[in-house]
Design an enzyme around this catalytic site. Structure first.
Site, PDB file in Angstrom:
ATOM      1  N   ASP A 138       0.852  -1.187   0.000  1.00 20.89           N
ATOM      2  CA  ASP A 138       0.000   0.000   0.000  1.00 20.89           C
ATOM      3  C   ASP A 138       0.891   1.242   0.000  1.00 20.89           C
ATOM      4  O   ASP A 138       1.650   1.462   0.950  1.00 20.89           O
ATOM      5  CB  ASP A 138      -0.850  -0.053   1.288  1.00 20.89           C
ATOM      6  CG  ASP A 138      -2.154   0.694   1.175  1.00 20.89           C
ATOM      7  OD1 ASP A 138      -2.162   1.755   0.521  1.00 20.89           O
ATOM      8  OD2 ASP A 138      -3.151   0.225   1.761  1.00 20.89           O
ATOM      9  N   GLU A 140      -6.883   3.931  -5.321  1.00 19.67           N
ATOM     10  CA  GLU A 140      -8.058   4.293  -4.532  1.00 19.67           C
ATOM     11  C   GLU A 140      -8.462   5.695  -4.945  1.00 19.67           C
ATOM     12  O   GLU A 140      -7.677   6.636  -4.808  1.00 19.67           O
ATOM     13  CB  GLU A 140      -7.741   4.255  -3.038  1.00 19.67           C
ATOM     14  CG  GLU A 140      -8.997   4.464  -2.210  1.00 19.67           C
ATOM     15  CD  GLU A 140      -8.732   4.992  -0.810  1.00 19.67           C
ATOM     16  OE1 GLU A 140      -9.573   4.802   0.055  1.00 19.67           O
ATOM     17  OE2 GLU A 140      -7.684   5.620  -0.584  1.00 19.67           O
ATOM     18  N   ASP A 149     -11.943   0.901   5.809  1.00 18.64           N
ATOM     19  CA  ASP A 149     -12.585   2.205   6.030  1.00 18.64           C
ATOM     20  C   ASP A 149     -14.108   2.102   6.043  1.00 18.64           C
ATOM     21  O   ASP A 149     -14.796   3.093   6.290  1.00 18.64           O
ATOM     22  CB  ASP A 149     -12.226   3.191   4.903  1.00 18.64           C
ATOM     23  CG  ASP A 149     -10.750   3.520   4.851  1.00 18.64           C
ATOM     24  OD1 ASP A 149     -10.088   3.505   5.907  1.00 18.64           O
ATOM     25  OD2 ASP A 149     -10.257   3.802   3.738  1.00 18.64           O
TER      26      ASP A 149
HETATM   27  O1  TEU Z   1      -8.828   6.468   2.587  1.00 21.91           O
HETATM   28  C1  TEU Z   1      -9.299   7.535   1.859  1.00 21.91           C
HETATM   29  C2  TEU Z   1     -10.600   8.087   2.207  1.00 21.91           C
HETATM   30  O2  TEU Z   1     -10.887   9.205   1.862  1.00 21.91           O
HETATM   31  C3  TEU Z   1     -11.600   7.320   2.923  1.00 21.91           C
HETATM   32  O3  TEU Z   1     -11.906   6.083   2.668  1.00 21.91           O
HETATM   33  C4  TEU Z   1     -11.766   7.816   4.281  1.00 21.91           C
HETATM   34  O4  TEU Z   1     -11.508   6.848   5.230  1.00 21.91           O
HETATM   35  C5  TEU Z   1     -13.181   8.275   4.373  1.00 21.91           C
HETATM   36  O5  TEU Z   1     -13.477   9.081   3.295  1.00 21.91           O
HETATM   37  C6  TEU Z   1     -13.385   9.081   5.580  1.00 21.91           C
HETATM   38  O6  TEU Z   1     -14.755   9.366   5.660  1.00 21.91           O
HETATM   39  C7  TEU Z   1      -7.474   6.180   2.543  1.00 21.91           C
HETATM   40  C8  TEU Z   1      -7.163   5.036   3.468  1.00 21.91           C
HETATM   41  O7  TEU Z   1      -7.831   3.884   2.999  1.00 21.91           O
HETATM   42  C9  TEU Z   1      -7.554   5.425   4.850  1.00 21.91           C
HETATM   43  O8  TEU Z   1      -7.446   4.374   5.768  1.00 21.91           O
HETATM   44  C10 TEU Z   1      -6.684   6.586   5.248  1.00 21.91           C
HETATM   45  O9  TEU Z   1      -7.080   7.098   6.479  1.00 21.91           O
HETATM   46  C11 TEU Z   1      -6.746   7.725   4.223  1.00 21.91           C
HETATM   47  O10 TEU Z   1      -6.660   7.271   2.885  1.00 21.91           O
HETATM   48  C12 TEU Z   1      -5.588   8.664   4.428  1.00 21.91           C
HETATM   49  O11 TEU Z   1      -4.391   8.063   4.058  1.00 21.91           O
END
Ligand code: TEU
Ligand code: CA
Length: 550
Positions: free
Chosen positions: A96, A246, A321
């Site tokens: 990641d 993502e 998430d």
């Molecule tokens: O997540 C990005 C992201 O914007 C979301 O899934 C977020 O958790 C959600 O919008 C909040 O409401 C990625 C990662 O998967 C996440 O775990 C991290 O916290 C984030 O990026 C920052 O690196």
């Protein structure tokens, strides 16, 4: 390694997967010990969320050193062994890469804080008085996206936590540094990459207030995003590896470009539109029942357009998430098994590469914590206070977190019914739901009818039938809200997938002629061959193969 189009990918959240040394925190050796289990699912790749050196304010998405392993999770030797041992079992590791931001503990940011102009240019620093942030943009975790540094008399941008400073991709040196990180892991034998919020890396030329929102429209799929991705992929030679971006608040047009092989960007994208159908007015922290009509429409549009324009989807319900899907769109009580299997069928028969998040294959549920002290996630804790400030009572705020917190998916993997669910010998870093008494690997292994064994079968079917991997897709029952149905077509084969999204029996508006059909999988014991399929029971799923069409 298998082609990504025929693969299924398993996501591991190391901190909660398996604790090998009894400190209550999952670790790399824990993943190694459970590789045979992962292999038994039939998956091809393992995507692990970050375990690099980090202050862990966002559980590792705040990276302090991209080339070193956090001692809590293990050592470089452990990671090398993990890659090798997975390889022996025919599985590739995907790492990641969190390239939109670094931790403020990263040495680049530390140098920037001392006023080193070279490193200040690695980040996004802007002038402004101590009381007025450069723009009104909001952090995704709540509050302003800017933080003031008095010694520099400047603000830095952080789209996430205040300890996650956004990198300046306009600076070619930043891009070179990040390419080196990829080369480092590629040389170690990593077989693919997941790029965290990668569509946020290209910021606009001008920083201005967003009068219509939180700023996201200025930097999501930003002006140079496609250039940057092409450069990153070409210069690191990862074009033949499996890569997934993502994509936050993205759109179809951009995802078609990210994933079309001619563009030489990524293998596929995660988008989250289908996971917002229960957000009231698009707001994550406002509860609403899922809008199934909208869900169906989104799947139909994305699947159909991706197919037409040679793009490729990552298909999924769960990740670290997202709340657990069986609690969110199924019925975790009365129809726990049926609805978990139905939801699995919905995505695993789609056109795209399916992802399974650890525990999803067991039907793990939301955690149901009853006190704010049980939550660990920075986003949940921030929003709990924001909800109280907005006037919600503690009970109301906890109800929202109970459905929306990211911690719902971060509780330990449920290996058995024992103390701490067989995850650890001591108290884990985050609580375990009581339902591990019956939702666990050991018990589901013994039950041929378990959710676990159903997932295994879905994964195996994808391997076995080209029509599931490559078949064209056509949607059915568009007018019947409760039914999610589609066909997959390849050569002389037709696969018919019909799912009842509700807990009530439904009568199909158009009955299915099952003559000459073979039922590949379903979540009710029933003989359909040679019959008409006219009704579906609660959360029923049926997958039929019609053969030898002329
Ligand atoms: O997540 C990005 C992201 O914007 C979301 O899934 C977020 O958790 C959600 O919008 C909040 O409401 C990625 C990662 O998967 C996440 O775990 C991290 O916290 C984030 O990026 C920052 O690196
Ligand atoms: Ca441990």
């Amino acid at each position: 390694m298998a082609d990504f189009k025929s693969s299924t990918i398993y996501q591991v959240y190391p901190k909660s997967f398996y604790d090998s040394n009894g400190d209550g925190i999952g670790d790399i050796r824990g993943i190694i010990e459970k590789l045979d289990y992962i292999r038994s699912l039939g998956v091809d790749y393992i995507w692990s969320t970050p375990f690099f050196v980090s202050p862990l304010n966002d559980n590792g998405y705040d990276v302090e050193d991209y080339r070193k392993i956090h001692p809590l999770f293990g050592t470089m030797a452990d990671v090398e062994e993990l890659i090798a041992e997975a390889g022996k079992r025919g599985m590739g590791l995907m790492f990641d890469m969190v390239f939109n931001h670094t931790s403020t503990h990263h040495e680049w940011f530390q140098k920037a804080l001392l006023g080193d102009p070279e490193y200040m240019d690695y980040y996004i620093f802007k002038d402004g008085g101590a009381d007025t942030p450069p723009t009104n943009w909001q952090s995704k975790f709540g509050g302003s996206a800017w933080e003031y540094v008095p010694s520099l008399k400047k603000w830095y941008l952080h789209l996430f936590d205040v300890t996650q400073a956004d990198l300046n991709w306009e600076n070619p040196r930043v891009r070179e540094e990040l390419k080196d990180v990829i080369r480092f892991w590629k040389d170690k034998g990593v077989k693919g990459f997941r790029f965290d919020v990668v569509n946020l890396i290209s910021k606009p030329e001008v920083y201005e207030d967003d009068t219509q929102g939180d700023g996201k429209r200025f930097y999501s799929d930003g002006p140079h995003i496609h250039e940057y991705l092409k450069e990153l992929v070409a210069d690191t030679g990862i074009g033949d590896m499996v890569t997934v971006g993502e994509m936050s608040a993205t759109n179809l047009e951009n995802c078609l470009r990210y994933s079309n092989p001619d563009e030489k960007e990524l293998s596929m994208c995660f988008n989250f539109h289908h996971l917002k159908v229960d957000y009231k007015d698009g707001k994550k922290w406002e509860l609403m029942k899922p809008d199934y009509q909208e869900l169906k429409k989104l799947f139909e549009t994305w699947q159909t357009e991706m197919q037409k324009q040679n793009g490729w989807n990552a298909v999924f319900w769960c990740n670290h998430d997202q709340p657990r899907i069986v609690s969110r769109m199924g019925d975790e009580e009365k129809y726990w098994k049926e609805s978990a299997k139905m939801l699995a069928t919905c995505v695993h028969m789609l056109r795209g590469t399916p992802y399974i998040f650890q525990g999803e294959e067991l039907g793990m549920t939301n955690t149901g914590y009853s006190n704010i002290s049980e939550y660990r996630d920075v986003e949940s804790i921030n929003y709990y206070h924001i909800l109280l400030e907005e006037g919600k009572t503690q009970e109301e705020a906890l109800e929202v977190l109970g459905q929306r917190s990211r911690d719902n998916s971060r509780s330990p993997m449920q290996w058995d019914a024992g103390t701490y669910a067989g995850f650890s010998e001591s108290k884990p870093w985050i609580g375990i739901p009581d339902n591990h008494s019956y939702i666990n690997v050991t018990m589901e292994e013994q039950d041929p009818d378990s959710i676990l064994n159903y997932y295994r079968k879905l994964i195996q079917l994808r391997k076995q039938y080209a029509v599931i991997q490559e078949g064209a897709i056509e949607f059915l029952y568009q007018e019947q809200q409760e039914v999610f149905g589609y066909k997959r077509l390849l050569g002389g084969q037709e696969l018919l997938v019909v799912n009842n999204l509700t807990g009530q029996e439904v009568v199909l508006q158009t009955p299915v002629d099952c003559g000459g059909c073979e039922c590949l999988i379903g979540n009710y014991q029933k003989e359909v061959s040679g019959d008409w399929l006219e009704t579906l029971q609660s959360y029923e799923s049926v997958v039929l193969l019609k053969k030898n069409l002329q």
